[in-house]
Scaffold this active site. Structure first.
Site, mmCIF file in Angstrom:
data_model
loop_
_atom_site.group_PDB
_atom_site.id
_atom_site.type_symbol
_atom_site.label_atom_id
_atom_site.label_comp_id
_atom_site.label_asym_id
_atom_site.label_seq_id
_atom_site.Cartn_x
_atom_site.Cartn_y
_atom_site.Cartn_z
ATOM 1 N N GLU A 41 0.802 -1.228 0.000
ATOM 2 C CA GLU A 41 0.000 0.000 0.000
ATOM 3 C C GLU A 41 0.836 1.280 0.000
ATOM 4 O O GLU A 41 0.770 2.079 0.954
ATOM 5 C CB GLU A 41 -0.962 0.008 1.201
ATOM 6 C CG GLU A 41 -1.912 -1.165 1.220
ATOM 7 C CD GLU A 41 -3.051 -0.996 2.224
ATOM 8 O OE1 GLU A 41 -3.050 -0.018 2.979
ATOM 9 O OE2 GLU A 41 -3.950 -1.848 2.226
ATOM 10 N N GLU A 52 -5.047 -8.714 0.949
ATOM 11 C CA GLU A 52 -5.721 -8.379 2.214
ATOM 12 C C GLU A 52 -7.198 -8.169 1.954
ATOM 13 O O GLU A 52 -7.573 -7.470 1.015
ATOM 14 C CB GLU A 52 -5.193 -7.071 2.833
ATOM 15 C CG GLU A 52 -3.852 -7.162 3.485
ATOM 16 C CD GLU A 52 -3.415 -5.839 4.133
ATOM 17 O OE1 GLU A 52 -4.272 -5.024 4.520
ATOM 18 O OE2 GLU A 52 -2.194 -5.627 4.217
HETATM 19 C C1 FCB Z 1 -4.376 -1.985 5.497
HETATM 20 C C2 FCB Z 1 -2.992 -2.308 6.003
HETATM 21 C C3 FCB Z 1 -2.956 -3.374 7.065
HETATM 22 C C4 FCB Z 1 -4.138 -3.270 8.012
HETATM 23 C C5 FCB Z 1 -5.431 -3.126 7.277
HETATM 24 C C6 FCB Z 1 -6.657 -3.033 8.157
HETATM 25 O O1 FCB Z 1 -4.393 -0.686 5.014
HETATM 26 O O2 FCB Z 1 -2.170 -2.746 4.955
HETATM 27 O O3 FCB Z 1 -1.725 -3.295 7.714
HETATM 28 O O4 FCB Z 1 -3.917 -2.296 8.948
HETATM 29 O O5 FCB Z 1 -5.390 -2.003 6.440
#
Ligand code: FCB
Length: 472
Positions: free
Chosen positions: A176, A377
């Site tokens: 990110e 994620e």
């Molecule tokens: C993302 C991050 C991760 C976590 C999630 C909820 O932005 O990559 O580390 O905090 O959000």
């Protein structure tokens, strides 16, 4: 023992392709703790979290989930889930504390042990090199707005790959970069907490450059079979109305939220409209000849982190709530109004909308033909409690994961090349500016005792993995 009633076992409604990778994800600063052990020096997140007022409750990652000391127990939890893959990150200040020079053996040893334990459990390690924990020394020299940080990153990437490349097949340069650049250097709600719009744009460019240089450094060391990737949190941006002004607001957010990374990395160019939109902030003269070509080092797959969509409308100066502090939307903030999206919300106050994930995957399928995707994620925070029997019932999280996996399945059926899915997160952990107040784990962590308790969602996910799909 009660006998099994076969009719009580739900049928598998949606089966994923054979070889689909089922995983869980974590990040070093959020779980490891041991912040000052064995040569680790502070990262920008150590400094930031120790600065009063920056993190809710004054929480820090000093101990976090103490994963550094409980790694075997945590790998055993992964084994119980039955995951094929585990995504973790390497803490730069643990392996190269000053951000330059030789590696610290004890730091590397921790990751070597982790990887060996994973491999012995039949789990494929996927290592992310940068999940936001820049060595503080490099920030003191200028941080990501400074070009040399990108060069330092490439050196660090080669160093870690040299040490672990014989046993780690999956590599991600950055997690990110949008958050790291714009929350770190524009809105300042993340480390290092600077509120300098031009620095955020410089940082974004240097992340692209560092990704390219880092990917090349990885490839120079790794076997040909290794996978090199990048993880982006791409924004699903919807207009409040179909009118031209609201569509222009979408375009602006898409430029500084998505195309600022997609265009350099996949096409070796900067979005022209972004350069125009940000002309009042910078002339982009920090982009040197050859940078964009370097950023476009091909990846083996694109990692996608998705949580929720956003809704925007045309707006004017001051439309963004001034009490919310400086905006991360550099160049767009005076033209865009953020509108609360409808629907149910998680404990982060993020709207739940699985359709956004399908939309995003189909967009990328169309725009980036031939680039496989992994969801690196996806998950949700809810207010979880252990009941008197010590169980954690989290039906909302199960609902969230079910809905989003169904969206992934639909995207695959519609032709998108999605190879895997990682739940965020294996464990409850340090949720950045929210500290320990937000729980994303499949496994509950009692931070006073460090006791781990798999939630109902962990059992549900294990069942999904075992059957290779979603129950009816
Ligand atoms: C993302 C991050 C991760 C976590 C999630 C909820 O932005 O990559 O580390 O905090 O959000």
């Amino acid at each position: 023992m009660t006998s099994l009633d076969a009719s009580a076992i739900p049928q598998t409604a949606l089966t994923f392709p054979a070889g689909f990778r089922w995983g869980a994800a974590t990040a070093a600063y959020q779980i490891e703790g041991a912040a000052a052990l064995h040569g680790r020096t502070p990262s920008i997140w150590d400094t930031f979290s120790h600065t009063p007022g920056k993190v809710l409750g004054g929480d820090t990652g000093d101990t976090a989930a103490d994963h550094y000391h409980r790694m075997p127990e945590d790998v055993a939890l992964l084994e119980r889930l039955g995951v094929s893959d585990y995504r973790f990150s390497v803490a730069w200040p643990r392996v190269q504390p000053t951000g330059r020079g030789p590696a610290v053996q004890r730091g590397l040893d921790f990751y070597r042990r982790l990887v060996d334990t994973l491999l012995a459990a039949g789990i494929r390690p996927v290592a992310t090199l940068y999940h936001w924990d820049l060595p503080q020394e490099l920030e003191d020299l200028g941080g990501w707005p400074r070009r040399e940080t990108a060069e330092r990153f490439a050196e660090y990437a080669g160093l870690v790959a040299g040490a672990l490349g014989d046993r780690v097949a999956g590599w991600t340069t950055f997690n990110e970069p949008w958050c790291a650049a714009f929350l770190g250097y524009a809105s300042g709600v993340h480390a290092p907490g600077r509120t300098e719009p031009e620095s955020a744009l410089r940082a974004a460019h240097h992340f692209n450059l560092a990704h390219g240089l880092g990917a090349a450094a990885l490839r120079a060391v790794l076997p040909r079979s290794a996978e090199v990737s990048l993880t982006l949190n791409l924004h699903v941006v919807r207009p409040l109305t179909p009118g031209a002004a609201d569509l222009d607001a979408v375009r602006r957010i898409d430029a500084v939220g998505n195309r600022i990374f997609l265009d350099p990395v996949f096409h070796g160019r900067l979005p022209e409209d972004l350069v125009r939109d940000t002309a009042g902030v910078t002339d982009w003269s920090f982009v040197r000849d050859g940078d964009l070509a370097a950023a476009a080092e091909p990846v083996d797959w694109l990692g996608i982190n998705y949580y929720s969509p956003m809704v925007v409308a045309a707006g004017g100066p001051g439309d963004l709530d001034p009490s919310a502090g400086p905006s991360p939307w550099v160049g767009a903030e005076e033209h865009v109004r953020l509108v609360p999206a409808p629907g149910p919300r998680t404990a982060m106050d993020w709207p739940v909308d699985a359709g956004g994930l399908h939309e995003l995957l189909m967009r990328l399928h169309g725009e980036l033909p031939g680039v496989p995707m992994l969801i690196t994620e996806n998950g949700a925070a809810y207010v979880d409690h252990a009941d008197p029997a010590g169980e954690v019932h989290d039906p909302e999280r199960i609902g969230y994961l079910h809905g989003h996996l169904a969206a992934v399945h639909r995207a695959i059926a519609d032709g998108a090349d999605v190879r895997g899915y990682f739940v965020w997160s294996l464990l409850d952990n340090f949720e950045w500016a929210y500290g320990y107040s937000k729980r994303f784990g499949l496994v509950h962590v009692d931070f006073a005792t460090q006791r781990r308790t798999p939630k109902d969602s962990a059992r549900w996910y294990a069942d999904v993995i075992a059957r290779g799909g979603l129950p009816a």
